[in-house]
Design an enzyme around this catalytic site. Structure first.
Site, PDB file in Angstrom:
ATOM      1  CB  SER A  33      -5.342   4.664  -4.814  1.00 59.50           C
ATOM      2  OG  SER A  33      -5.313   6.028  -4.431  1.00 59.50           O
ATOM      3  CB  THR A 165      17.311 -34.641  13.133  1.00 62.40           C
ATOM      4  OG1 THR A 165      17.782 -35.990  13.219  1.00 62.40           O
ATOM      5  CG2 THR A 165      17.654 -33.925  14.433  1.00 62.40           C
ATOM      6  CG  HIS A 166      17.383 -36.054   8.790  1.00 63.83           C
ATOM      7  ND1 HIS A 166      18.036 -35.463   7.723  1.00 63.83           N
ATOM      8  CD2 HIS A 166      18.286 -36.079   9.814  1.00 63.83           C
ATOM      9  CE1 HIS A 166      19.284 -35.175   8.075  1.00 63.83           C
ATOM     10  NE2 HIS A 166      19.451 -35.525   9.350  1.00 63.83           N
ATOM     11  CB  SER A 287     -14.857 -35.520   5.649  1.00 66.63           C
ATOM     12  OG  SER A 287     -15.297 -36.128   4.441  1.00 66.63           O
ATOM     13  CE  LYS A 293     -10.030 -36.855   6.597  1.00 70.92           C
ATOM     14  NZ  LYS A 293      -9.709 -36.838   5.181  1.00 70.92           N
ATOM     15  CD  GLU A 300      -5.489 -29.187   5.956  1.00 67.16           C
ATOM     16  OE1 GLU A 300      -5.288 -29.853   4.941  1.00 67.16           O
ATOM     17  OE2 GLU A 300      -6.568 -29.226   6.579  1.00 67.16           O
TER      18      GLU A 300
HETATM   19  N1  ARG Z   1      -2.762   7.978  -4.182  1.00 70.36           N
HETATM   20  C1  ARG Z   1      -1.387   8.301  -4.221  1.00 70.36           C
HETATM   21  C2  ARG Z   1      -0.542   7.132  -3.650  1.00 70.36           C
HETATM   22  O1  ARG Z   1      -1.086   6.282  -3.044  1.00 70.36           O
HETATM   23  C3  ARG Z   1      -1.107   9.527  -3.421  1.00 70.36           C
HETATM   24  C4  ARG Z   1       0.104  10.277  -3.856  1.00 70.36           C
HETATM   25  C5  ARG Z   1      -0.117  10.889  -5.173  1.00 70.36           C
HETATM   26  N2  ARG Z   1       0.952  11.750  -5.525  1.00 70.36           N
HETATM   27  C6  ARG Z   1       1.101  12.167  -6.772  1.00 70.36           C
HETATM   28  N3  ARG Z   1       2.130  12.928  -7.002  1.00 70.36           N
HETATM   29  N4  ARG Z   1       0.286  11.863  -7.730  1.00 70.36           N
HETATM   30  O2  ARG Z   1       0.644   7.066  -3.856  1.00 70.36           O
END
Ligand code: ARG
Length: 467
Positions: A33, A165-166, A287, A293, A300
């Site tokens: 992660s 409204t509407h 544009s 334009k 948007e």
């Molecule tokens: N990278 C993990 C998370 O974001 C951290 C916690 C990991 N805990 C574990 N028991 N593997 O959740």
């Protein structure tokens, strides 16, 4: 770094004791992660410093080790901030990247930092701290947007526009009143943000893996060092809970919905057909083929960001819905949703604040539109009730006939002759014309919360006091 590569197959230095070999490359890819949770580096380091300080205070680690840890963490913070830090996917996440570097910097003392905690309470802490700061930032941004609307409302408290409204002309209102509707909406968003902060303001650190710990830790000490009101009360819930992230996303989704409705109105109002506002050059684009334009792209895109934010809310609700207590790795999927929604929301509020401040209000166009479409028909009906004593239903019917007559003659109600009006109801006198103008119509709506300019100014003052 000890290991900056991702293809090494040696077992993990943090948890690899029972493993003979390291993870498959695909395992590492799905597991890591660090690519997104490095965003939590400052919170992770802050949390670790508070934890180490508490451990030393409780006599669980020595003061010398604590000093080394704190100093090492400070070094890591500046390495990350200067860009010198090398993040490693092999070390999975921000927690282990920081701890591994700490070991390089200070040696064995680094191994004492993880006493009486787990990555489960550590990630809950880091993420809570991050979400809390983001909510505080959101509150400030919303306050700025509300301020922009209050200024425009004050400026145009008496500028008449058609109320719809509407999306059909309903009754005249003032542009100030319409602006104040958004003040109410974003004011509720701001109060939801405050509620969310209030509820998440509990410190998870010390829940450890899920059961608490046998070390004599002081969770109140870490809670107050980290700016939380108090520690969480149930260690199982603490590592299982992502309500604070879901609440952030819910609050964000509702605010984004409000921003999107505003964006939609800006898109409609800035068409040549409506012509109620002119967007500034800084918030529109041209544009490449049609030279005339001027496109409301910013509005948007704000409207479209709502889709991403709603998507993030549904994604995390879905991640969480089937999880048994306590922590499961599924929960690692919480962060990207929140990070993406936060970035979108910040940008959307900032863009809207700029647009609202910069747009030109075409009061002449609004007033002309306010008088068309028989917008004062209700005023005629009310006059018949008040001055001729008709029951409202009868007055409504008589006014309907007047509208039909005006339509047949291709004119507005106020352009019907007194003779024409009298043919509809004998009691109508010339004084009726006084209520048929749009100014008279809005000025008469003095009920609390109504569109009369005096009422609008009263609401502006109420909000100014609370900002
Ligand atoms: N990278 C993990 C998370 O974001 C951290 C916690 C990991 N805990 C574990 N028991 N593997 O959740």
């Amino acid at each position: 770094m000890a290991d900056g590569t991702s293809d090494t197959r040696s077992s993990n230095q943090m948890w690899g004791g029972r493993f003979a070999s390291g993870p498959d490359a695909i395992m590492e890819e799905i597991n890591a992660s660090i690519g997104f949770d490095k965003k939590l580096y400052a919170q992770d380091i802050r949390g670790s410093k508070a934890h180490a300080t508490m451990l030393a205070h409780q006599g669980i680690i020595s003061a010398e080790d604590k000093d080394k840890i704190v100093h090492g963490l400070d070094t890591i913070l500046s390495e990350i901030e200067s860009g010198a830090f090398e993040f490693s996917r092999h070390l999975e996440d921000i927690h282990m990247n920081v701890e591994a570097r700490l070991a390089e910097l200070i040696g064995p003392a680094a191994g004492r930092l993880h006493t009486a905690r787990s990555r489960n309470d550590q990630v809950a802490l880091d993420f809570r701290l991050w979400v809390k700061e983001e909510l505080q930032k959101t509150e400030r941004l919303l306050t700025g947007l509300i301020g922009a609307f209050l200024d425009r409302a004050e400026e145009h408290a008496a500028a008449v526009m058609p109320g719809f409204t509407h999306l059909q002309t309903a009754q005249p209102v003032t542009f100030g009143h319409h602006c104040m509707a958004y003040v109410e909406m974003f004011g509720r968003d701001r109060s939801r943000v405050r509620d969310a902060i209030e509820r998440l303001d509990e410190s998870p650190i010390g829940a450890a893996a899920l059961a608490g710990t046998g070390y004599p830790i002081d969770r109140h000490m870490t809670a107050s060092a980290l700016g939380f009101r108090e520690p969480t009360r149930n260690s199982i819930d603490t590592v299982s809970d992502r309500d604070f992230a879901l609440e952030f996303l819910s609050v964000a989704a509702i605010a984004a919905t409000h921003l999107s409705r505003l964006a939609e109105e800006i898109v409609i109002w800035s068409t040549p057909q409506f012509g109620f506002i002119r967007l500034s050059d800084s918030f529109s684009t041209g544009s490449s083929i049609m030279p005339q334009k001027k496109n409301p792209d910013a509005a948007e895109l704000v409207r479209a960001k709502t889709g991403r934010i709603n998507g993030s809310l549904v994604a995390l609700l879905t991640v969480m819905k089937g999880l048994p207590l306590a922590y499961s790795k599924d929960m690692q999927e919480d962060k990207e949703q929140v990070f993406d929604a936060a970035e979108s929301l910040e940008l959307a509020i900032a863009a809207m604040t700029g647009m609202v401040r910069d747009l030109t209000v075409r009061t002449d166009r609004m007033k002309a539109a306010a008088g068309s479409g028989y917008s004062t028909a209700t005023d005629l009906a009310d006059w018949l009730v008040r001055e001729a004593g008709l029951p409202f239903r009868d007055a409504h019917h008589a006014t309907g006939r007047a509208v039909a007559m005006a339509e047949a003659k291709s004119c507005e109600l106020a352009e019907l002759s007194l003779e024409d009006l009298r043919s509809i109801h004998a009691s109508i006198s010339a004084r009726v014309y006084d209520v048929l103008t749009v100014e008279a119509s809005v000025a008469s709506r003095t009920s609390f919360g109504g569109t009369a300019p005096s009422g609008v100014r009263q609401q502006i003052a109420w909000w100014r006091e609370r900002l």
